[in-house]
Design a protein around this motif. Structure first.
Motif, PDB file in Angstrom:
ATOM      1  N   SER A 160      28.189  -8.818  16.066  1.00  8.84           N
ATOM      2  CA  SER A 160      27.255  -9.671  16.788  1.00  8.84           C
ATOM      3  C   SER A 160      26.038 -10.007  15.927  1.00  8.84           C
ATOM      4  O   SER A 160      25.642 -11.167  15.824  1.00  8.84           O
ATOM      5  CB  SER A 160      26.817  -8.995  18.087  1.00  8.84           C
ATOM      6  OG  SER A 160      25.829  -9.765  18.739  1.00  8.84           O
ATOM      7  N   ALA A 161      25.473  -9.002  15.306  1.00  8.07           N
ATOM      8  CA  ALA A 161      24.271  -9.210  14.492  1.00  8.07           C
ATOM      9  C   ALA A 161      24.556 -10.044  13.241  1.00  8.07           C
ATOM     10  O   ALA A 161      23.799 -10.967  12.914  1.00  8.07           O
ATOM     11  CB  ALA A 161      23.673  -7.860  14.095  1.00  8.07           C
ATOM     12  N   GLU A 162      25.642  -9.740  12.561  1.00  9.28           N
ATOM     13  CA  GLU A 162      25.935 -10.408  11.288  1.00  9.28           C
ATOM     14  C   GLU A 162      26.523 -11.805  11.449  1.00  9.28           C
ATOM     15  O   GLU A 162      26.258 -12.690  10.645  1.00  9.28           O
ATOM     16  CB  GLU A 162      26.871  -9.544  10.442  1.00  9.28           C
ATOM     17  CG  GLU A 162      26.264  -8.224  10.026  1.00  9.28           C
ATOM     18  CD  GLU A 162      25.073  -8.372   9.086  1.00  9.28           C
ATOM     19  OE1 GLU A 162      25.074  -9.278   8.237  1.00  9.28           O
ATOM     20  OE2 GLU A 162      24.136  -7.564   9.218  1.00  9.28           O
ATOM     21  N   TRP A 163      27.344 -11.997  12.474  1.00 11.48           N
ATOM     22  CA  TRP A 163      28.005 -13.287  12.679  1.00 11.48           C
ATOM     23  C   TRP A 163      27.333 -14.123  13.767  1.00 11.48           C
ATOM     24  O   TRP A 163      27.789 -15.204  14.076  1.00 11.48           O
ATOM     25  CB  TRP A 163      29.487 -13.088  13.006  1.00 11.48           C
ATOM     26  CG  TRP A 163      30.325 -12.726  11.808  1.00 11.48           C
ATOM     27  CD1 TRP A 163      29.892 -12.381  10.560  1.00 11.48           C
ATOM     28  CD2 TRP A 163      31.753 -12.691  11.756  1.00 11.48           C
ATOM     29  NE1 TRP A 163      30.958 -12.123   9.743  1.00 11.48           N
ATOM     30  CE2 TRP A 163      32.114 -12.307  10.441  1.00 11.48           C
ATOM     31  CE3 TRP A 163      32.750 -12.933  12.689  1.00 11.48           C
ATOM     32  CZ2 TRP A 163      33.445 -12.180  10.039  1.00 11.48           C
ATOM     33  CZ3 TRP A 163      34.073 -12.796  12.296  1.00 11.48           C
ATOM     34  CH2 TRP A 163      34.419 -12.433  10.974  1.00 11.48           C
ATOM     35  N   HIS A 164      26.284 -13.604  14.349  1.00  9.35           N
ATOM     36  CA  HIS A 164      25.527 -14.318  15.388  1.00  9.35           C
ATOM     37  C   HIS A 164      26.426 -14.726  16.566  1.00  9.35           C
ATOM     38  O   HIS A 164      26.371 -15.857  17.046  1.00  9.35           O
ATOM     39  CB  HIS A 164      24.803 -15.538  14.804  1.00  9.35           C
ATOM     40  CG  HIS A 164      23.975 -15.190  13.615  1.00  9.35           C
ATOM     41  ND1 HIS A 164      22.803 -14.469  13.717  1.00  9.35           N
ATOM     42  CD2 HIS A 164      24.161 -15.413  12.291  1.00  9.35           C
ATOM     43  CE1 HIS A 164      22.297 -14.287  12.516  1.00  9.35           C
ATOM     44  NE2 HIS A 164      23.109 -14.847  11.626  1.00  9.35           N
ATOM     45  N   PRO A 211      27.259 -13.726  20.454  1.00 10.48           N
ATOM     46  CA  PRO A 211      26.685 -12.947  21.557  1.00 10.48           C
ATOM     47  C   PRO A 211      27.537 -11.718  21.886  1.00 10.48           C
ATOM     48  O   PRO A 211      28.773 -11.796  21.946  1.00 10.48           O
ATOM     49  CB  PRO A 211      26.687 -13.928  22.738  1.00 10.48           C
ATOM     50  CG  PRO A 211      26.696 -15.283  22.098  1.00 10.48           C
ATOM     51  CD  PRO A 211      27.492 -15.123  20.825  1.00 10.48           C
TER      52      PRO A 211
END
Length: 88
Positions: free
Chosen positions: A67-71, A73
């Motif tokens: 979620s954080a790296e590939w944006h 949700p």
């Protein structure tokens, strides 16, 4: 999952469809310029293959990292999904 919106004193309910997290990852790989190699760098080579082949489920740590790296949700990665049946 339900989303509640308040319109004056009435509530409107919208059902948010459950999305298969593996399909979300496959969409990211095929349509968002992400790669299986990139997924492997985030969660490990063997784990990436096992996730995409439905051998093992995503863990909370994997979900947070992706979620954080590939944006993507978090909500799109947390739905339950079927794993492949083990061959006897």
């Amino acid at each position: 999952m339900r989303l509640r919106l308040r319109a004056s004193d009435n509530y409107t309910h919208f059902e948010i469809p459950q999305i298969d997290p593996v399909e979300v990852l496959e969409f990211a790989i095929h349509s968002m310029g992400k790669t299986q190699a990139g997924l492997s760098e985030l969660i490990g080579r063997n784990r990436a293959s096992a996730i995409l082949n439905r051998v093992r489920p995503l863990t909370l740590d994997m979900i947070r990292t992706i979620s954080a790296e590939w944006h993507i949700p978090i909500e799109l990665l947390t739905s339950p999904y079927e794993l492949a049946k083990a061959h006897a």
